[in-house]
Structures are given as C-alpha cells and as structure tokens.
Design a protein around this motif. Structure first.
Motif, mmCIF file in Angstrom:
data_model
loop_
_atom_site.group_PDB
_atom_site.id
_atom_site.type_symbol
_atom_site.label_atom_id
_atom_site.label_comp_id
_atom_site.label_asym_id
_atom_site.label_seq_id
_atom_site.Cartn_x
_atom_site.Cartn_y
_atom_site.Cartn_z
ATOM 1 N N GLN A 107 -0.287 -1.818 -5.108
ATOM 2 C CA GLN A 107 0.831 -2.138 -6.164
ATOM 3 C C GLN A 107 1.636 -3.240 -6.111
ATOM 4 O O GLN A 107 1.363 -3.835 -4.674
ATOM 5 C CB GLN A 107 1.851 -0.871 -6.036
ATOM 6 C CG GLN A 107 1.511 0.499 -6.269
ATOM 7 C CD GLN A 107 2.794 1.407 -6.465
ATOM 8 O OE1 GLN A 107 3.540 1.322 -5.497
ATOM 9 N NE2 GLN A 107 2.886 2.341 -7.540
ATOM 10 N N TYR A 108 1.953 -3.922 -7.022
ATOM 11 C CA TYR A 108 2.763 -5.083 -6.797
ATOM 12 C C TYR A 108 3.779 -4.900 -8.013
ATOM 13 O O TYR A 108 3.927 -4.281 -8.925
ATOM 14 C CB TYR A 108 1.767 -6.346 -7.192
ATOM 15 C CG TYR A 108 1.476 -6.625 -8.844
ATOM 16 C CD1 TYR A 108 2.390 -7.087 -9.476
ATOM 17 C CD2 TYR A 108 0.476 -6.057 -9.383
ATOM 18 C CE1 TYR A 108 2.105 -7.235 -10.996
ATOM 19 C CE2 TYR A 108 0.294 -5.995 -10.561
ATOM 20 C CZ TYR A 108 1.043 -6.742 -11.509
ATOM 21 O OH TYR A 108 0.882 -6.800 -12.778
ATOM 22 N N ARG A 109 5.041 -5.799 -7.508
ATOM 23 C CA ARG A 109 6.036 -6.000 -8.582
ATOM 24 C C ARG A 109 6.455 -7.561 -8.225
ATOM 25 O O ARG A 109 6.444 -8.013 -7.303
ATOM 26 C CB ARG A 109 7.132 -4.876 -8.368
ATOM 27 C CG ARG A 109 8.016 -5.078 -6.986
ATOM 28 C CD ARG A 109 8.933 -4.049 -6.824
ATOM 29 N NE ARG A 109 9.773 -4.268 -5.605
ATOM 30 C CZ ARG A 109 10.688 -3.234 -5.214
ATOM 31 N NH1 ARG A 109 11.118 -2.489 -6.072
ATOM 32 N NH2 ARG A 109 11.508 -3.342 -3.938
ATOM 33 N N TRP A 155 6.926 -1.573 -10.426
ATOM 34 C CA TRP A 155 6.015 -1.554 -9.570
ATOM 35 C C TRP A 155 4.434 -1.135 -10.489
ATOM 36 O O TRP A 155 4.619 -0.519 -11.320
ATOM 37 C CB TRP A 155 5.746 -0.363 -8.785
ATOM 38 C CG TRP A 155 6.948 -0.525 -7.582
ATOM 39 C CD1 TRP A 155 7.957 -0.260 -7.131
ATOM 40 C CD2 TRP A 155 6.366 -1.349 -6.387
ATOM 41 N NE1 TRP A 155 8.400 -0.641 -5.938
ATOM 42 C CE2 TRP A 155 7.573 -1.524 -5.588
ATOM 43 C CE3 TRP A 155 5.384 -2.178 -6.142
ATOM 44 C CZ2 TRP A 155 7.564 -2.251 -4.335
ATOM 45 C CZ3 TRP A 155 5.235 -3.220 -4.794
ATOM 46 C CH2 TRP A 155 6.599 -2.987 -3.920
ATOM 47 N N THR A 156 3.667 -1.920 -10.523
ATOM 48 C CA THR A 156 2.494 -1.900 -11.298
ATOM 49 C C THR A 156 1.143 -1.464 -10.469
ATOM 50 O O THR A 156 0.992 -2.365 -8.950
ATOM 51 C CB THR A 156 2.120 -3.066 -12.169
ATOM 52 O OG1 THR A 156 3.264 -3.539 -12.761
ATOM 53 C CG2 THR A 156 0.721 -3.078 -12.818
ATOM 54 N N ALA A 157 0.232 -0.688 -10.625
ATOM 55 C CA ALA A 157 -0.899 -0.353 -9.881
ATOM 56 C C ALA A 157 -1.939 -1.275 -9.915
ATOM 57 O O ALA A 157 -2.053 -1.958 -11.028
ATOM 58 C CB ALA A 157 -1.430 1.221 -10.299
ATOM 59 N N TYR A 190 0.790 -1.205 -0.191
ATOM 60 C CA TYR A 190 -0.101 0.052 0.107
ATOM 61 C C TYR A 190 0.878 1.059 -0.101
ATOM 62 O O TYR A 190 1.972 1.154 0.736
ATOM 63 C CB TYR A 190 -0.847 0.010 1.211
ATOM 64 C CG TYR A 190 -2.292 -0.481 1.030
ATOM 65 C CD1 TYR A 190 -2.957 -0.615 -0.285
ATOM 66 C CD2 TYR A 190 -3.199 -0.479 1.923
ATOM 67 C CE1 TYR A 190 -4.217 -0.894 -0.341
ATOM 68 C CE2 TYR A 190 -4.506 -0.900 2.105
ATOM 69 C CZ TYR A 190 -4.919 -1.048 0.788
ATOM 70 O OH TYR A 190 -6.338 -1.385 0.691
ATOM 71 N N GLN A 191 0.623 2.272 -0.766
ATOM 72 C CA GLN A 191 1.180 3.430 -0.700
ATOM 73 C C GLN A 191 0.280 4.283 0.229
ATOM 74 O O GLN A 191 -0.566 3.939 0.585
ATOM 75 C CB GLN A 191 1.410 4.206 -1.992
ATOM 76 C CG GLN A 191 2.321 3.519 -2.959
ATOM 77 C CD GLN A 191 2.117 4.439 -4.381
ATOM 78 O OE1 GLN A 191 1.399 4.322 -5.195
ATOM 79 N NE2 GLN A 191 3.633 4.754 -4.625
ATOM 80 N N ASN A 220 -3.176 3.385 -2.745
ATOM 81 C CA ASN A 220 -3.059 2.835 -3.988
ATOM 82 C C ASN A 220 -2.137 1.622 -3.825
ATOM 83 O O ASN A 220 -1.141 1.399 -3.002
ATOM 84 C CB ASN A 220 -2.044 3.782 -4.961
ATOM 85 C CG ASN A 220 -2.846 5.114 -5.044
ATOM 86 O OD1 ASN A 220 -4.071 4.918 -5.396
ATOM 87 N ND2 ASN A 220 -2.075 6.235 -5.482
#
Length: 717
Positions: A353-355, A405-407, A346-347, A351
């Motif tokens: 995100q994953y990577r 990083w992908t949202a 979590y940002q 938001n």
C-alpha cells in the motif's frame, strides 16, 4: 537556471571582496599572538589541538562548561576535524558521525536523515550550532560550512539544556568554519560521484596582519542524480563567518543560507500487522523479509522536498578581569519547506500500500543565552563557576495533509504514477514552543589538577501552545548532575558521571487514536564510568554506561492504537574508541560499541525484548597509510560492521548483520603555478552488498546504498 545564476553571482562577489584581504595577508609574515582571558565557547585560533594524525581533536565544546580538554573532562566526546570531514568526502552529517560506532544511522528517506546515539534516536532539529540549540538548519544536513563536528555521547540536560525535539542519547554540535591564523584557506573544489552529482565549492579565508579580524566564506553548489533510482538533488548554499579577537573581548558572527531541492527521494519500507506470533498467511512469515535491493524504489514518482534555510548567530564575550568573563549569544533561523512525500508499507498478508502526504512548513526560531563565568580559589581548591540563562522560542506554521491508503499489485512503487498531490498552500500557526532555563555549575579542581569535580543543575521550563487542538501545556523540571575525573598521570584519566536527559511530553499526531494529547515530560537517567589514555601518539577512550529513559509506549485498546508515556527503555553499553598516528605515515581511527537495549517496563507482549532498530554490536575502523615511494600519495581502508537488529518490538523479525568495506586514495601535488592540489577518490561498499537498516521508531526498514564512488579535485590559491 535562476538559482544557478544567483550562486555564480555570490561566488563572484565573494572573490571580489576577498581579494584585498587575501593579498594583504599574503604580504606579511604574521607572528603568533596569544589571546588572554577565559574563552567560553571557542578554542584560541592559534591553538593546534588535534590528536596526532589530525583526524580528531583533544577538545570539545561542553555547553555551559565551555571548551575543554578531554583528559580533564568527565564525559565521552569525539571531535571530528575538518581533515576527517574532507578526507572521507562527507556530504552530510550522517557520513561524519558514522565514524563513531556509538551512533547508528536511522535515516528514513532520501530527504529526512536521523541517527541514534547510544541507542536513542535523534534528528537534525536537535543539532546545536556553536553550543546554541535551535539555530542550525532544521532539515538540511550538509557539512560544507562546518569546521568540526562534536559528538557528545550521553545525556546532556545540564550542559546544553533540553533539545528542541528531546534527544537524550547525546548531542551533536557544529563548529562553523572561520579564518585561521597562518593557514591558507582559499580553495576551490570540484566533486563528482555518489550517482551523477557534480558539485563545486569555494572557501575563502583571511585574517588581518594583527590577527584581530578574520573573515571566512564558503559557497557550494551541487546538482544531479544520486545512486538511488530517479532521485535528484540540487543545492545552493553560502556560509559566512566573521570574528574579532581583542585583548579583553571576542566577537563572532556566523550566518548561512541554504536552498535544497530533492526530487523523487527514496523512502523506507514500513510494515503493519506484525504480532508476537508468526501468522501462517503473513507474507513475512511465509517468505521472510523482502530481499534488500538498492535498485528497488519505495519513493513514488513526482514526490519532492523544497527547503530554504536562513540562519545567523552573534556571540560576544568580555573579560571584566582575569577572573570574570561575561558572555551572550543571539541566534535566529527561518525555515520554509514544501514537501510531498509518501508512506509505503506491507500489510500482514502481503498487500502493498501507499499513501501521500503534503507538508507545507514554515519554522521560525529565536535562541539566546547569557551568563557569567568566574574563577576563584578557596584554600588549595580552585573553582570555575558558571551561571547561564537560556531561551529558545520557535513557531511552526504548518499544513500537513494526508491521502488515503491505496493498494498496489507489486512491492515496487515504480508502477505508480499519474496521481493527484495538488494540495493547497495555507499554512496556519500549528504550534508555538518556548524553552527557558537557568543552569549553575561549579568545576572544582585540586591545586595539582589531578582531581576535577563537576557539580550543577539546570532548571528547565517548557511551554507549548498547540493551536490545532487549542491546548496549552506548561511544565518544568530540575536536572542535577555530578561528575568526577582523576588524572592518574599525564597519560591516563578515569572518570564517572551521573547525568540526566529531559524530553518534553510528545504531541500525539493523527497516527494514533489519542490524536492531540500532550504527554507528560519524562527524564532519562545516566550512570557512566570510563577511562582515557593519551599516549602522545593516539587517544583512547573506554566507557561503560547505563541509561534509563521513561518514554512512549504504543498501547492497543479495543483494536485502536494509543501513544502513551507508560514505557521505559534501559540501555546498557560498553564503548571503545581510538584515534591517532601510532607511527609516522600511518593514521588510525576506530571504535566499537556493545549495547543491550531492552523494553524495561512495557506491555507484557514485549516486556524484556530488544528495542527495535538497535543492534547489539557496531564497529568501524579506518586505516590510512602514506606511500613513501610516491610522495603525496596516501591510501585508506575502512571496515563498517553492524550486527543484526529486530524490526518490531515483539522481536518477531530481524534484519541480518553486515560488513561493508570502503577504499580510498588521496594524492597531494603541486599544480599549475605551484598551487597545492589534492586529488581524492573513494569507493564505498566496494563489494556492492545489499542490506537493510532497521528503524527504531516503528516497524520499518530503509535500504542501504550499493557501491558508489566519489572523486574530487581541490586546489588552494
């Protein structure tokens, strides 16, 4: 299918090999044989040194000091026996050491387990195998081939040397299974549970009629889904232990093979953007931490970890006389891993995100030690002097590729699929490491053995070649130690010690702006006092300690994060543990730890704050009761408590405390042909409580398991 067929072949071969030994041992009644001489690392096979109830032992391996009785040793250690490992139906090392409140589960994924001892983080890579570092499986944490698990609490540079990954809070030592005199160790066990895992295990052990030679084999297989969504585990393993007990010498050979495949493992939930001020549009600030839900999944589909571990250790001891013993050990290990995993975070503004990461890893290690142990007397004072030299070398061939990083639109990772993780295999030499050292100790005791003093020191040399950065790092350190134990009477001892822990300078990874930098080594200094009570029915240890570690610190400069060695952490605590059988048929085991863990020297923004992931209070208590009206039936109840802890160094957010309950039963009976059989059934987290575990290495949490159950049937033959 091919792996399963190989496993069946191993079992058949082991059965064929063991049948002559089994029949031979069954044909004769063996007499007890007392082995003379100084045993450096092993307790005599014929010695039964368990505390009443059989759950813990009175002895432990204290590294360079060898195997010693706890009442005459100025350190705090808990030795969990095979009975405990089996009766709690432990599947991995964290299940076992969770029975000691001085440890804290720091597992960060279904494929990567870690823990803390006295608040300091440790990993499987730092587990010693029969007193030797670097040989135990590097990534696999199963305990099917282990007879005892020894947990030393506190700094241990003198005793074991510097651990490969620099753990300083304590040491976990594996004691492998071996054939025991006068005990039937031939058994088959079937296990089902913790999701839909089905496991089979065979143990075969026998000794020759003269008790000189012993052989023990363990074969294990498990396959199926776990209690976490989509997570599956497939494991094949084999362990072999051979020993020879001579009149003046002893020889031990232990070897193992593990194939472990984990599909779609669960992962931790990370957080970024946390500060010492609760920002209004921060997701956490608005809504609090996300609700813990053991049904949620933070591991992306099609992630996996494939690991193959091969290892072996040979140890030889020879008594030159009744006063002098020489010993030497040599171990080797090869680990191969193909690992596709994800970060999930979590940002600050909510938001998700994953990577992705792809880690191809080959790790090769050679570990050795050699030394002399001598006993002599000066006047009325007895001395036991040990000198030992150690060498541990390992190389890592590794490719670690990281995606972007992908949202994501939602917190859950279940909607993510059809991504590319086809990174190529091309692991080059990443780094080579060499730890060499010498240690000298003198255990001084009075004629009546009421006073025992331990003095000594270890010189440790560290060499690291970092191929990725082209840097070579050489450093050395000296770690002294002083300890004393006084037996007030046959039942009570008091002790104190000053010990050090040593950690190599960290190799900064690409998560920080100073990627590739090697930080200077730092020491952990420990002061400890305690008392031990052995009433004959139970064993109790009470200790108070302070440990101060010069450690890493994340500093922000111009908006970029740097990993430095400018911080200090101070841990102060009080521990109480008890185990025994206060009355026949009632067995108890429990412990409690109070811990204050503070950032002692750090950035002003969190100077004096609690260290993240370290709860103030932890406790565990287990009671087992035999049911007299039903022969062979026992029931047990375990309570587990962990207090609240912060998830970040600014102490902005915390996870709540929790209590979970476990219930179990064991029924021993005679089966077909009069063979002893044991049926075990356990339910963990009976009330299905959802909870978070806070991590101590970065702002993150890992969801605990919900209600699970395990049933097993074991028969001896």
């Amino acid at each position: 299918m091919k792996k399963q067929q190989q496993y069946r072949n191993w079992l058949c071969a082991a059965l064929l090999v063991s049948l002559p030994f089994t029949g031979y041992a069954a044909e004769y009644q063996l007499d007890d044989i007392v082995v003379t001489g100084v045993r450096v690392h092993e307790a005599p096979i014929s010695e039964h040194n368990e505390v009443p109830g059989g759950q813990v032992a009175r002895t432990a391996d204290y590294g360079v000091l060898g195997n010693r009785d706890t009442m005459t040793t100025p350190f705090n250690a808990t030795t969990f026996t095979d009975k405990t490992i089996t009766d709690i139906q432990a599947s991995n090392i964290t299940d076992v050491i969770a029975m000691d409140a001085s440890t804290n589960n720091q597992t960060l994924s279904g494929a990567s387990q870690a823990w803390a001892i006295r608040g300091f983080r440790a990993q499987q890579q730092d587990v010693s195998f029969n007193g030797l570092h670097g040989i135990a499986p590097r990534f696999y944490t199963g305990v099917e081939g282990i007879d005892r698990v020894e947990v030393l609490k506190g700094a241990s540079a003198l005793l074991y040397g510097m651990s490969p990954n620099g753990s300083v809070g304590g040491n976990v030592n594996y004691v492998p299974k071996r054939a025991k005199q006068g005990e039937n160790q031939n058994s088959i066990k079937f296990t089902y549970g913790d999701g839909k895992q089905f496991g089979q295990q065979i143990d075969l052990g026998a000794r020759t009629a003269d008790n000189k030679w012993g052989v023990h084999f363990t074969g294990y297989h498990t396959n199926g889904s776990t209690s976490f969504k989509d997570e599956k585990i497939n494991t094949n393993s084999a362990f072999l232990g051979v020993d020879r007990q001579g009149s003046h010498s002893r020889f031990y050979l232990d070897a193992g093979y593990v194939y472990n495949n984990i599909e779609n493992p669960q992962y931790r939930l990370q957080f970024s953007g946390i500060t010492n001020t609760k920002i209004q549009d921060n997701y956490i600030g608005q809504n609090g931490l996300p609700k813990a839900d053991h049904n949620a999944k933070y591991g992306l589909p099609d992630t996996y970890r494939h690991v193959t571990e091969k290892f072996g250790v040979a140890r030889y001891e020879y008594d030159f006389s009744k006063h002098l013993t020489g010993f030497a050990a040599l171990g080797m290990r090869e680990t191969k891993m193909d690992y596709v995993y994800n970060d999930f975070r979590y940002q600050a503004k909510g938001n998700a995100q994953y990577r992705l990461h792809n880690n191809n890893h080959i790790n090769k290690a050679i570990s050795a030690e050699a030394g002399l142990k001598g006993r002599f007397q000066t006047g009325s004072v007895k001395h036991e002097v040990t000198g030992v030299a150690t060498r541990l070398a390992w190389k890592r061939y590794m490719t670690n590729e990281t995606g972007e990083w992908t949202a994501m639109n939602k917190l859950t990772a279940n909607t993510v699929s059809n991504y590319d993780h086809s990174y190529g295999w091309g692991a080059a030499l990443n780094d080579s490491n060499l730890l060499t050292g010498v240690a000298l100790t003198d255990v001084i005791s009075t004629k009546d053995d009421k006073w025992t003093f331990v003095v000594g020191g270890r010189y440790q040399h560290i060499k690291q070649n970092v191929n990725t950065s082209g840097k070579t790092y050489k450093e050395h350190a000296f770690s002294p130690a002083f300890a004393v134990v006084h037996k007030l009477n046959d039942k009570t001892s008091v002790y104190a010690n000053y010990m050090q822990g040593l950690t190599a300078g960290d190799l900064v990874d690409n998560n920080y702006a100073n990627d590739g930098e090697v930080l200077a080594p730092y020491k952990t200094k420990q002061f400890e006092v305690g008392t031990k009570f052995n009433t004959g029915k139970y064993l109790t240890t009470v200790s108070a300690f302070q440990m101060e570690q010069a450690g890493t610190l994340v500093e922000t400069r111009n908006g970029r994060e740097y990993l430095t060695s400018g911080g200090k952490v101070r841990n102060r605590g009080l521990e109480v543990s008890v185990a025994g059988e206060p009355r026949e048929g009632t067995r108890v085991m429990g412990s409690v730890m109070f811990l204050t863990s503070k950032y002692h020297k750090s950035l002003a923004s969190y100077e004096g704050n609690d260290v993240m992931g370290t709860p103030r209070w932890q406790a565990v208590a287990r009671v087992e009761q035999d049911i007299k009206s039903v022969e062979g039936l026992s029931v047990n109840l375990r309570a587990n408590y962990q207090g609240p802890s912060y998830i970040d160094q600014w102490n902005t957010y915390k996870v709540g405390g929790r209590v979970t309950w476990d219930l179990g039963a064991r029924y021993e009976f005679k089966g077909f042909g009069g063979h002893p059989m044991t049926l075990r059934a356990d339910v963990y987290n009976v009330f299905n409580k959802d909870y978070w575990n806070a991590m101590s290495n970065n702002p993150a949490v890992y969801v605990g398991k919900g209600r699970t159950a395990v049933v097993s049937l074991e028969t001896k033959f």
